[in-house]
Design a protein around this motif. Structure first.
Motif, PDB file in Angstrom:
ATOM      1  N   GLY A 163      16.396 -16.672  29.502  1.00 34.38           N
ATOM      2  CA  GLY A 163      16.907 -16.349  28.156  1.00 34.38           C
ATOM      3  C   GLY A 163      15.593 -15.881  27.439  1.00 34.38           C
ATOM      4  O   GLY A 163      15.222 -14.544  27.215  1.00 34.38           O
ATOM      5  N   GLY A 164      14.516 -16.555  27.094  1.00 39.00           N
ATOM      6  CA  GLY A 164      13.436 -16.293  26.425  1.00 39.00           C
ATOM      7  C   GLY A 164      13.434 -16.190  24.752  1.00 39.00           C
ATOM      8  O   GLY A 164      14.362 -16.596  24.163  1.00 39.00           O
ATOM      9  N   LEU A 165      12.729 -15.202  24.350  1.00 40.91           N
ATOM     10  CA  LEU A 165      12.270 -15.331  22.998  1.00 40.91           C
ATOM     11  C   LEU A 165      13.174 -14.163  22.060  1.00 40.91           C
ATOM     12  O   LEU A 165      13.367 -14.160  20.661  1.00 40.91           O
ATOM     13  CB  LEU A 165      10.873 -14.882  22.466  1.00 40.91           C
ATOM     14  CG  LEU A 165       9.951 -16.025  23.495  1.00 40.91           C
ATOM     15  CD1 LEU A 165       8.624 -15.358  23.468  1.00 40.91           C
ATOM     16  CD2 LEU A 165       9.874 -17.425  22.883  1.00 40.91           C
ATOM     17  N   ARG A 166      13.897 -13.344  22.667  1.00 39.33           N
ATOM     18  CA  ARG A 166      14.786 -12.243  22.168  1.00 39.33           C
ATOM     19  C   ARG A 166      16.110 -12.314  22.201  1.00 39.33           C
ATOM     20  O   ARG A 166      16.868 -11.699  21.638  1.00 39.33           O
ATOM     21  CB  ARG A 166      14.229 -10.858  22.627  1.00 39.33           C
ATOM     22  CG  ARG A 166      12.780 -10.628  22.094  1.00 39.33           C
ATOM     23  CD  ARG A 166      12.769  -9.005  22.597  1.00 39.33           C
ATOM     24  NE  ARG A 166      11.277  -8.610  22.502  1.00 39.33           N
ATOM     25  CZ  ARG A 166      10.470  -7.889  22.985  1.00 39.33           C
ATOM     26  NH1 ARG A 166      11.092  -7.318  24.273  1.00 39.33           N
ATOM     27  NH2 ARG A 166       9.070  -7.744  22.658  1.00 39.33           N
ATOM     28  N   LEU A 167      16.691 -13.422  22.736  1.00 41.88           N
ATOM     29  CA  LEU A 167      17.935 -13.523  23.323  1.00 41.88           C
ATOM     30  C   LEU A 167      18.883 -13.657  21.944  1.00 41.88           C
ATOM     31  O   LEU A 167      19.894 -12.794  21.862  1.00 41.88           O
ATOM     32  CB  LEU A 167      18.141 -14.702  23.988  1.00 41.88           C
ATOM     33  CG  LEU A 167      19.614 -14.876  24.576  1.00 41.88           C
ATOM     34  CD1 LEU A 167      19.763 -15.334  26.055  1.00 41.88           C
ATOM     35  CD2 LEU A 167      20.429 -15.943  23.914  1.00 41.88           C
ATOM     36  N   LEU A 168      18.490 -14.038  20.989  1.00 43.82           N
ATOM     37  CA  LEU A 168      19.039 -14.246  19.580  1.00 43.82           C
ATOM     38  C   LEU A 168      19.523 -12.885  19.286  1.00 43.82           C
ATOM     39  O   LEU A 168      20.484 -12.520  18.594  1.00 43.82           O
ATOM     40  CB  LEU A 168      17.961 -15.063  18.643  1.00 43.82           C
ATOM     41  CG  LEU A 168      18.703 -15.104  17.262  1.00 43.82           C
ATOM     42  CD1 LEU A 168      19.636 -15.957  17.162  1.00 43.82           C
ATOM     43  CD2 LEU A 168      17.576 -15.367  16.389  1.00 43.82           C
ATOM     44  N   ARG A 169      18.645 -11.933  19.509  1.00 47.17           N
ATOM     45  CA  ARG A 169      18.737 -10.476  18.917  1.00 47.17           C
ATOM     46  C   ARG A 169      19.800  -9.656  19.966  1.00 47.17           C
ATOM     47  O   ARG A 169      20.648  -9.046  19.788  1.00 47.17           O
ATOM     48  CB  ARG A 169      17.471  -9.956  18.477  1.00 47.17           C
ATOM     49  CG  ARG A 169      17.631  -8.320  18.310  1.00 47.17           C
ATOM     50  CD  ARG A 169      18.371  -8.260  16.875  1.00 47.17           C
ATOM     51  NE  ARG A 169      18.074  -6.740  16.263  1.00 47.17           N
ATOM     52  CZ  ARG A 169      16.987  -6.478  15.642  1.00 47.17           C
ATOM     53  NH1 ARG A 169      16.008  -7.559  15.231  1.00 47.17           N
ATOM     54  NH2 ARG A 169      16.749  -5.481  15.276  1.00 47.17           N
ATOM     55  N   TYR A 170      19.258  -9.770  21.060  1.00 47.08           N
ATOM     56  CA  TYR A 170      19.554  -8.760  22.075  1.00 47.08           C
ATOM     57  C   TYR A 170      20.641  -9.281  23.073  1.00 47.08           C
ATOM     58  O   TYR A 170      20.949  -8.505  24.206  1.00 47.08           O
ATOM     59  CB  TYR A 170      18.511  -7.846  22.926  1.00 47.08           C
ATOM     60  CG  TYR A 170      17.865  -7.188  21.847  1.00 47.08           C
ATOM     61  CD1 TYR A 170      17.941  -6.134  21.076  1.00 47.08           C
ATOM     62  CD2 TYR A 170      16.391  -7.952  21.590  1.00 47.08           C
ATOM     63  CE1 TYR A 170      17.046  -5.385  20.256  1.00 47.08           C
ATOM     64  CE2 TYR A 170      15.434  -7.095  20.664  1.00 47.08           C
ATOM     65  CZ  TYR A 170      15.738  -6.049  20.201  1.00 47.08           C
ATOM     66  OH  TYR A 170      15.165  -5.416  19.265  1.00 47.08           O
ATOM     67  N   GLY A 171      20.753 -10.582  23.157  1.00 42.57           N
ATOM     68  CA  GLY A 171      21.655 -11.177  24.057  1.00 42.57           C
ATOM     69  C   GLY A 171      21.395 -11.442  25.362  1.00 42.57           C
ATOM     70  O   GLY A 171      19.897 -11.071  25.715  1.00 42.57           O
ATOM     71  N   SER A 172      21.922 -11.933  26.297  1.00 42.83           N
ATOM     72  CA  SER A 172      21.472 -12.495  27.506  1.00 42.83           C
ATOM     73  C   SER A 172      21.577 -11.382  28.661  1.00 42.83           C
ATOM     74  O   SER A 172      22.302 -10.285  28.315  1.00 42.83           O
ATOM     75  CB  SER A 172      22.312 -13.562  28.121  1.00 42.83           C
ATOM     76  OG  SER A 172      23.587 -13.352  28.908  1.00 42.83           O
ATOM     77  N   LEU A 173      20.870 -11.858  29.596  1.00 34.37           N
ATOM     78  CA  LEU A 173      20.992 -10.594  30.901  1.00 34.37           C
ATOM     79  C   LEU A 173      22.354 -10.441  31.251  1.00 34.37           C
ATOM     80  O   LEU A 173      22.509  -9.370  31.935  1.00 34.37           O
ATOM     81  CB  LEU A 173      20.013 -10.936  31.682  1.00 34.37           C
ATOM     82  CG  LEU A 173      18.408 -10.976  31.353  1.00 34.37           C
ATOM     83  CD1 LEU A 173      17.658 -11.630  32.692  1.00 34.37           C
ATOM     84  CD2 LEU A 173      18.129  -9.712  31.198  1.00 34.37           C
ATOM     85  N   ARG A 174      23.152 -11.143  31.168  1.00 36.94           N
ATOM     86  CA  ARG A 174      24.696 -11.043  31.519  1.00 36.94           C
ATOM     87  C   ARG A 174      25.310  -9.873  30.778  1.00 36.94           C
ATOM     88  O   ARG A 174      26.117  -9.270  31.151  1.00 36.94           O
ATOM     89  CB  ARG A 174      25.514 -12.108  31.298  1.00 36.94           C
ATOM     90  CG  ARG A 174      25.120 -13.360  32.225  1.00 36.94           C
ATOM     91  CD  ARG A 174      26.182 -14.215  32.419  1.00 36.94           C
ATOM     92  NE  ARG A 174      25.827 -15.430  33.123  1.00 36.94           N
ATOM     93  CZ  ARG A 174      25.670 -15.391  34.567  1.00 36.94           C
ATOM     94  NH1 ARG A 174      26.247 -14.196  35.071  1.00 36.94           N
ATOM     95  NH2 ARG A 174      25.108 -16.299  35.281  1.00 36.94           N
ATOM     96  N   GLY A 175      24.644  -9.450  29.506  1.00 32.82           N
ATOM     97  CA  GLY A 175      25.202  -8.209  28.879  1.00 32.82           C
ATOM     98  C   GLY A 175      24.228  -6.997  28.890  1.00 32.82           C
ATOM     99  O   GLY A 175      24.830  -5.925  29.028  1.00 32.82           O
ATOM    100  N   THR A 176      23.103  -7.270  29.083  1.00 30.30           N
ATOM    101  CA  THR A 176      22.125  -6.181  29.100  1.00 30.30           C
ATOM    102  C   THR A 176      21.862  -5.618  30.632  1.00 30.30           C
ATOM    103  O   THR A 176      21.368  -4.393  30.848  1.00 30.30           O
ATOM    104  CB  THR A 176      20.710  -6.376  28.545  1.00 30.30           C
ATOM    105  OG1 THR A 176      20.176  -7.830  29.111  1.00 30.30           O
ATOM    106  CG2 THR A 176      20.888  -6.737  27.247  1.00 30.30           C
TER     107      THR A 176
END
Ligand code: FAD
Ligand code: MLT
Ligand code: ZN
Length: 476
Positions: A163-176
């Motif tokens: 997850g990490g520090l930017r998930l709030l903005r860019y979403g999870s790896l399941r989306g990116t």
């Protein structure tokens, strides 16, 4: 075993013979490592809490190499532990016994970057920070960022669904993550390396491998959607006198910063003490029980600063926040981020760390820390809380001078029962690995775990891929 985190007995895999080594040496000349000194760091995890005894480390450079290794290991019934940067925190990335370590450290090529779509395609062993630098030169960024960026590999990130520090903005790896290339246990290459944002042709197989911790296949390449590099970044480091005020600050922040908010993280005063004591970092504001790191990332510096200042004025005048400082310049931004990112490192100086990575309704996250302090009384050296407030993800960490089984028995399963009672997750972002596999039922029904077992049996019938990890020892 009495302790569900402990290793089960070794399964009846074959043991590596001289003939096997000859095969690997012919396939990977100079990249078949058997020197015990060179193997040491790959046999032990980042936390130095799980120690394997593998005699072989393989460092392929290509997908074809990985495919040949797995085809051979599957035929020979040799167990394999896939390893990226070895920064995992649940004992998943190191062998438990003598599993062969398959490292992606030499699979570090970028294949392509499309600066119109922002889609990057690269090998699984690219170090996250190197990818970030590569993209920044092209005016883009990675959609994820974490404290281990200097060592972790993108393949490891995807395998843990970090997850990490930017998930709030860019979403999870399941989306990116748009596509993956994966080598299956029998050596077959599954090419799902699509670079499309939309693709509904049948089941989305890549999702099976995201977060599967090397138990279903070895990820060899990744395609990932990357955001544009923001023109303006600001970081605010704030202090609150209660967790309730921190939550109200979060609510206010979402409302007032809206689309430019890119991170909302917290640490408590005990974390700050450890940062000061062990890493000699300086608290930039007056002492208080809770600290927040807020990051904004936007396209217009004037607009962003104006919004941030309005927000700061609001939270200061309403006394939600007691003190704060803001950075717009890169070195100061980095220094403020260190106060959050380096808590993990500071904790290691205290002795043994029991790490819990819990998802809960956000208003409950700090109750668990306080309740644990009451519950453990004087048994623990430290009970600290930090984490990703914006994602409802608490990192509860408990330390003792050395490994202490009485303390462990007081923490587990108490912490998992607590989490389950609030319908939380016992692993928000780190995975289950070796340490948490047997606690899966606190967060998943037995039907779901049984189906996971069937998927594992279908994709890896001999169970050679990362045995003893992720799935419980006995599937009900
Ligand atoms: P490893 O540790 O090598 O492996 C992790 C797991 O993935 C293992 O089960 C391994 O077998 C498997 N694996 C690795 N590569 C492959 C592959 N190519 N194919 C199949 N399986 C593979 N996590 C977060 O979610 N958020 C954070 O903010 C965060 N911060 C961290 C900060 C620090 C200081 C540290 C030490 C860790 C942090 N982590 C965080 C933990 C996180 O899981 C890892 O940092 C990272 O995602 C793992 O990448 P890695 O390359 O080190 O993988
Ligand atoms: C973090 O958010 O700092 C990481 O997940 C590492 C940790 O939990 O210590
Ligand atoms: Zn985290």
């Amino acid at each position: 075993p009495a302790n569900p985190s402990a290793a089960p007995p070794r399964l009846p895999f074959s043991r590596v013979t001289q003939e096997d080594l000859s095969f690997f040496r012919a396939l990977l000349p100079g990249r078949t490592i058997t020197d015990p000194d060179l193997l040491k760091s790959s046999n032990v995890d980042w936390l130095k809490t799980v120690q394997g005894s593998s005699d072989v480390l393989l460092r392929p450079k290509t997908t074809e190499g990985v495919s040949q290794i797995l085809r051979y290991c599957n035929e020979r019934n040799l167990a394999v532990c896939p390893q990226g940067g070895n920064t995992g925190l649940v004992g998943g990335s190191v062998p438990v016994f003598d599993e062969i370590i398959l490292s992606t450290s030499l699979m570090n090529q970028v294949f392509a970057f499309d600066n119109i779509s922002g889609i990057l395609t690269c090998q699984a062993g690219c170090v996250l920070e190197n990818l970030s630098h590569y993209l920044e030169e092209r005016d883009f960024i990675m959609p994820l960022d974490l404290g281990a960026k200097g060592s972790c590999h993108i393949g490891g990130n995807v395998s843990t669904n970090a997850g990490g520090l930017r998930l709030l903005r860019y979403g999870s790896l399941r989306g990116t993550v748009l596509g993956l290339e994966v080598v299956l246990a029998d050596g077959h290459v599954l090419n799902c390396l699509a670079t499309l944002r939309k693709d509904n042709t049948g089941y989305d197989l890549k999702q099976l491998f995201i977060g599967s911790e090397g138990t279903l296949g070895v990820i060899t390449a990744v395609s990932i959607l990357c955001p544009r590099k923001p023109k303006a970044v600001n970081v605010a480091f704030l202090g609150c006198s209660s967790f309730q005020q921190l939550l109200e600050t979060f609510q206010c922040c979402r409302g007032m910063l809206g689309e430019i908010l890119s991170a909302f993280e917290f640490l408590d005063a005990s974390c700050m003490n450890l940062l000061e004591k062990h890493l000699k970092l300086t608290n930039p504001i007056t002492e208080c029980p809770f600290y927040i790191v807020i990051e904004t990332a936007g396209s217009n510096a004037t607009h962003d600063e104006e919004k941030l200042h309005q927000f700061l004025e609001e939270v200061m005048t309403s006394s939600l926040v007691t003190d704060g400082t803001v950075a717009t310049e890169a070195t100061k931004i980095k220094a403020l981020w260190s106060l959050r990112e380096r808590v993990t490192e500071a904790l290691t100086h205290e002795g043994y760390t029991y790490k819990y990575d819990i998802s809960l309704p956000v208003e409950k996250i700090y109750d668990l820390v306080q309740d644990m302090r009451r519950h453990l009384g004087g048994m623990a050296k430290n009970v600290v809380g930090y984490g990703h407030v914006g994602d409802g993800n608490l990192h509860l960490n408990i330390t003792s001078p050395s490994k202490d089984f009485d303390l462990l028995a007081a923490i587990e399963p108490y912490v998992y029962e607590w989490t389950s009672q609030w319908k939380g997750s016992i692993s928000a972002e780190h995975g289950l690995g070796l340490k948490k596999r047997n606690y899966i039922y606190y967060s998943k029904p037995s039907e779901a775990v049984a189906l996971m077992g069937s998927i594992k049996a279908m994709l890896d019938p001999k169970g050679i891929l990362n045995p003893y990890k992720t799935l419980p020892d006995n599937i009900n």
